[in-house]
Design an enzyme around this catalytic site. Structure first.
Site, PDB file in Angstrom:
ATOM      1  N   HIS A 194     -59.822 147.786   1.851  1.00  0.00           N
ATOM      2  CA  HIS A 194     -61.287 147.813   1.801  1.00  0.00           C
ATOM      3  C   HIS A 194     -61.816 146.751   0.836  1.00  0.00           C
ATOM      4  O   HIS A 194     -61.897 146.978  -0.374  1.00  0.00           O
ATOM      5  CB  HIS A 194     -61.742 149.207   1.361  1.00  0.00           C
ATOM      6  CG  HIS A 194     -63.215 149.446   1.525  1.00  0.00           C
ATOM      7  ND1 HIS A 194     -63.741 150.706   1.695  1.00  0.00           N
ATOM      8  CD2 HIS A 194     -64.281 148.606   1.527  1.00  0.00           C
ATOM      9  CE1 HIS A 194     -65.051 150.632   1.800  1.00  0.00           C
ATOM     10  NE2 HIS A 194     -65.406 149.356   1.696  1.00  0.00           N
ATOM     11  N   HIS A 205     -64.789 143.267   0.549  1.00  0.00           N
ATOM     12  CA  HIS A 205     -65.929 142.530   1.112  1.00  0.00           C
ATOM     13  C   HIS A 205     -65.727 141.090   0.667  1.00  0.00           C
ATOM     14  O   HIS A 205     -65.859 140.795  -0.520  1.00  0.00           O
ATOM     15  CB  HIS A 205     -67.250 143.077   0.566  1.00  0.00           C
ATOM     16  CG  HIS A 205     -67.424 144.537   0.839  1.00  0.00           C
ATOM     17  ND1 HIS A 205     -68.106 145.007   1.933  1.00  0.00           N
ATOM     18  CD2 HIS A 205     -66.972 145.627   0.184  1.00  0.00           C
ATOM     19  CE1 HIS A 205     -68.076 146.328   1.942  1.00  0.00           C
ATOM     20  NE2 HIS A 205     -67.390 146.734   0.882  1.00  0.00           N
ATOM     21  N   LEU A 206     -65.358 140.219   1.613  1.00  0.00           N
ATOM     22  CA  LEU A 206     -65.093 138.828   1.219  1.00  0.00           C
ATOM     23  C   LEU A 206     -66.290 137.921   1.482  1.00  0.00           C
ATOM     24  O   LEU A 206     -66.246 136.739   1.186  1.00  0.00           O
ATOM     25  CB  LEU A 206     -63.823 138.306   1.885  1.00  0.00           C
ATOM     26  CG  LEU A 206     -62.524 139.048   1.510  1.00  0.00           C
ATOM     27  CD1 LEU A 206     -61.300 138.296   2.022  1.00  0.00           C
ATOM     28  CD2 LEU A 206     -62.376 139.290   0.015  1.00  0.00           C
ATOM     29  N   ARG A 207     -67.362 138.493   2.052  1.00  0.00           N
ATOM     30  CA  ARG A 207     -68.694 137.856   2.105  1.00  0.00           C
ATOM     31  C   ARG A 207     -68.823 136.635   2.999  1.00  0.00           C
ATOM     32  O   ARG A 207     -69.921 136.087   3.108  1.00  0.00           O
ATOM     33  CB  ARG A 207     -69.173 137.464   0.690  1.00  0.00           C
ATOM     34  CG  ARG A 207     -69.174 138.582  -0.335  1.00  0.00           C
ATOM     35  CD  ARG A 207     -70.012 139.759   0.073  1.00  0.00           C
ATOM     36  NE  ARG A 207     -70.243 140.689  -1.045  1.00  0.00           N
ATOM     37  CZ  ARG A 207     -70.533 141.959  -0.883  1.00  0.00           C
ATOM     38  NH1 ARG A 207     -70.630 142.483   0.326  1.00  0.00           N
ATOM     39  NH2 ARG A 207     -70.736 142.735  -1.934  1.00  0.00           N
ATOM     40  N   ASN A 209     -69.564 143.459   6.990  1.00  0.00           N
ATOM     41  CA  ASN A 209     -70.972 143.230   6.604  1.00  0.00           C
ATOM     42  C   ASN A 209     -71.206 141.806   6.109  1.00  0.00           C
ATOM     43  O   ASN A 209     -71.613 141.562   4.979  1.00  0.00           O
ATOM     44  CB  ASN A 209     -71.464 144.271   5.581  1.00  0.00           C
ATOM     45  CG  ASN A 209     -70.735 144.243   4.257  1.00  0.00           C
ATOM     46  OD1 ASN A 209     -69.630 143.708   4.157  1.00  0.00           O
ATOM     47  ND2 ASN A 209     -71.340 144.809   3.218  1.00  0.00           N
ATOM     48  N   ASP A 253     -69.273 150.181   7.893  1.00  0.00           N
ATOM     49  CA  ASP A 253     -69.308 149.832   6.475  1.00  0.00           C
ATOM     50  C   ASP A 253     -70.401 150.599   5.736  1.00  0.00           C
ATOM     51  O   ASP A 253     -70.541 151.793   5.924  1.00  0.00           O
ATOM     52  CB  ASP A 253     -69.462 148.313   6.327  1.00  0.00           C
ATOM     53  CG  ASP A 253     -69.201 147.887   4.907  1.00  0.00           C
ATOM     54  OD1 ASP A 253     -68.247 148.400   4.315  1.00  0.00           O
ATOM     55  OD2 ASP A 253     -69.965 147.071   4.373  1.00  0.00           O
ATOM     56  N   HIS A 284     -67.712 155.061   6.014  1.00  0.00           N
ATOM     57  CA  HIS A 284     -68.357 155.133   4.701  1.00  0.00           C
ATOM     58  C   HIS A 284     -69.256 156.367   4.808  1.00  0.00           C
ATOM     59  O   HIS A 284     -70.242 156.360   5.542  1.00  0.00           O
ATOM     60  CB  HIS A 284     -69.162 153.849   4.507  1.00  0.00           C
ATOM     61  CG  HIS A 284     -70.186 153.873   3.421  1.00  0.00           C
ATOM     62  ND1 HIS A 284     -70.155 153.016   2.353  1.00  0.00           N
ATOM     63  CD2 HIS A 284     -71.290 154.634   3.244  1.00  0.00           C
ATOM     64  CE1 HIS A 284     -71.193 153.254   1.568  1.00  0.00           C
ATOM     65  NE2 HIS A 284     -71.905 154.235   2.082  1.00  0.00           N
ATOM     66  N   HIS A 338     -63.615 155.149   0.300  1.00  0.00           N
ATOM     67  CA  HIS A 338     -64.018 155.391  -1.099  1.00  0.00           C
ATOM     68  C   HIS A 338     -64.522 156.809  -1.417  1.00  0.00           C
ATOM     69  O   HIS A 338     -65.687 157.002  -1.763  1.00  0.00           O
ATOM     70  CB  HIS A 338     -65.042 154.354  -1.568  1.00  0.00           C
ATOM     71  CG  HIS A 338     -66.154 154.026  -0.619  1.00  0.00           C
ATOM     72  ND1 HIS A 338     -66.907 154.980   0.034  1.00  0.00           N
ATOM     73  CD2 HIS A 338     -66.644 152.821  -0.222  1.00  0.00           C
ATOM     74  CE1 HIS A 338     -67.801 154.387   0.782  1.00  0.00           C
ATOM     75  NE2 HIS A 338     -67.661 153.076   0.647  1.00  0.00           N
ATOM     76  N   ASP A 351     -62.615 148.504  -2.668  1.00  0.00           N
ATOM     77  CA  ASP A 351     -64.025 148.348  -2.287  1.00  0.00           C
ATOM     78  C   ASP A 351     -64.609 147.131  -3.027  1.00  0.00           C
ATOM     79  O   ASP A 351     -65.751 147.155  -3.491  1.00  0.00           O
ATOM     80  CB  ASP A 351     -64.850 149.607  -2.588  1.00  0.00           C
ATOM     81  CG  ASP A 351     -66.246 149.550  -1.961  1.00  0.00           C
ATOM     82  OD1 ASP A 351     -66.482 148.663  -1.120  1.00  0.00           O
ATOM     83  OD2 ASP A 351     -67.102 150.386  -2.317  1.00  0.00           O
TER      84      ASP A 351
HETATM   85  O1  DOR Z   1     -71.094 149.466  -3.673  1.00  0.00           O
HETATM   86  C1  DOR Z   1     -70.922 149.064  -2.531  1.00  0.00           C
HETATM   87  N1  DOR Z   1     -71.069 147.766  -2.201  1.00  0.00           N
HETATM   88  N2  DOR Z   1     -70.618 149.947  -1.584  1.00  0.00           N
HETATM   89  C2  DOR Z   1     -70.587 149.609  -0.279  1.00  0.00           C
HETATM   90  O2  DOR Z   1     -70.325 150.464   0.518  1.00  0.00           O
HETATM   91  C3  DOR Z   1     -70.920 148.239   0.148  1.00  0.00           C
HETATM   92  C4  DOR Z   1     -70.645 147.284  -0.923  1.00  0.00           C
HETATM   93  C5  DOR Z   1     -71.212 145.912  -0.677  1.00  0.00           C
HETATM   94  O3  DOR Z   1     -71.055 145.400   0.435  1.00  0.00           O
HETATM   95  O4  DOR Z   1     -71.746 145.317  -1.602  1.00  0.00           O
END
Ligand code: DOR
Length: 423
Positions: A59, A61-63, A93, A154, A181, A234, A307
């Site tokens: 889990h 988030h590599l953006r 996302n 997500d 989630h 999470h 996360d």
């Molecule tokens: O704190 C979080 N940030 N929880 C999430 O489920 C998404 C994540 C994000 O993409 O920044």
């Protein structure tokens, strides 16, 4: 026996001093350490260091694409390898959302570009619904064929139970699980602070643990009814742990993860309005931390995940209420969770299960158990090296961590993927 190309000498694995022999990127053998000469092999002296299988993070988030100012696939993977990880799953996302194979292909191409000679493996998670809007299912077969290992909406959980049910059915047809989630969309979503004493004191609208647990209950009931696997992201509170334990006793196909910050921090950390403590789900109470630790011990909670949610400094340097949720986690996950082993709260075996066997088996990812033929993905770890967490010491672009400035113990000294030194 074929000849080893690489020999790691006198490393400690499960309390024993061993030599690790590697050939063709795979584990050849782990033998009691000796002075045997292996002609032509590269020898790495590892006395005093722990030998560890590389970790898997299901889990992150590599953006990229879309938010490269927060993180890029290259910077995220760099943080991953320095943090001990070989397999990284990344959420959908992005902008555009990873809801079609063009985006998945692009993500995989960026990973290849960052490490052309082989590096950390990226496994994208496809969107469950188009644009994560919760209206129409994403083309999951197309996404699976492109390389997505699971599907998730997500941080934007699907409001419609009917659509969620259809999504589970469709995902199961691809053989890939749904990751959910769990957050009721009507109970202060993304508040970033637990509803309780601290939120009252701070005058902030908090999110109750019920918001998570209610959705956990829905998902468990569907998983049982449909006889399909659901993976819960999470998990942060006792109520969810109790519900998952109840479901597991009934034979429901459920797996669950929790994150380092839910085990090491409580809502108390939010008292100073520090936006780096703002995370979704929020930090909970001491009672929740205890339940999560007990849940790890008895197998209710299957695995760790970071996360990893990097954000830019200017986004976090605002009032608590408007700051985005998220903690940057890839740089710190290993020392933070290792501290639980060092303090005796978890065992070495818990640690290995939570970061390697359970995530790899659940999502069918390459796993190193140090058995002949396994991928030679491992790192040498100094459990005693202390270092101070600073923005400069982090490889991730996201410096948003509530552990900033703290002294952490334990560091990756070198990291090998498929037998090749990468750190
Ligand atoms: O704190 C979080 N940030 N929880 C999430 O489920 C998404 C994540 C994000 O993409 O920044």
């Amino acid at each position: 026996m074929s000849h080893p190309e690489l020999v790691v000498r006198k490393a400690v694995w499960k309390g024993e001093e061993v030599d690790l022999l590697v050939a063709d990127g795979k584990i050849l053998e782990v033998v009691p350490s000796s002075d045997t000469m292996y002609e032509g092999a590269e020898v790495i002296a590892a006395r005093g260091l722990l030998l560890m299988p590389s970790l898997t993070d299901v889990h992150t988030h590599l953006r990229e694409p879309g938010f490269e100012y927060k993180e890029s696939i290259a910077s995220g993977l760099k943080a991953a390898v320095h943090g001990g990880f070989s397999n990284i799953m990344c959420m959908a996302n992005t902008a555009p959302v990873n809801d079609n194979s063009v985006v998945t292909d692009e993500m995989l191409a960026k990973a290849k570009q960052a490490y052309p000679a082989g590096g950390p493996r990226l496994f994208p998670i496809g969107a469950l619904t188009k644009k994560l809007e919760g209206k129409e299912l994403a083309p999951m077969h197309e996404l699976a064929e492109a390389g997505c290992m699971a599907f998730s909406n997500d941080g934007v959980p699907v409001k419609s139970s009917e659509l969620f049910r259809r999504a589970m059915e469709y995902a199961s047809d691809t053989g890939r699980p749904v990751i959910d989630h769990c957050e009721d969309p009507y109970l202060e979503p993304a508040a970033g602070v637990n509803e309780g004493e601290v939120s009252s004191l701070l005058g902030l609208a908090g999110q109750p643990d019920v918001a998570e647990a209610a959705q956990v209950a829905r998902d468990l009931l569907f998983a049982e009814y449909l006889d399909m696997h659901v993976h819960l992201a999470h998990i942060s509170c006792r109520k969810s742990v109790d519900l998952i334990a109840w479901a597991k006793k009934r034979g429901v196909k459920v797996t669950a993860e929790t994150c380092p910050h839910y085990l090491l921090l409580t809502e108390d950390a939010v008292r100073g309005y520090g936006t780096d403590t703002k995370v979704n789900p929020p930090l909970r109470t001491t009672d929740d931390v205890e339940a999560l630790l007990a849940g790890i011990k008895d197998g209710t909670i299957d695995m760790f995940a970071t996360d990893h949610a990097p954000h830019a400094a200017h986004e976090k340097e605002v009032e608590f209420m408007v700051a985005p949720c998220g903690i940057s986690g890839l740089d710190t996950a290993l020392p933070l969770t290792w501290s639980l082993v060092a303090s005796g709260k978890l065992t070495f075996d818990d640690f290995i299960r939570m970061w390697t066997t359970a995530p790899c088996k659940t999502f069918k990812l390459p796993l190193n158990r140090f058995i002949p033929g396994d991928p030679a993905d491992f790192f040498l770890f100094d459990p005693n090296e202390e270092w101070i967490l600073t923005a400069e010491s982090m490889h991730s672009k996201g410096k948003n961590t509530p552990f900033m400035g703290q002294t952490l113990k334990g560091r990756v000294i070198s990291h090998f993927l498929s037998g090749k030194k990468i750190v």
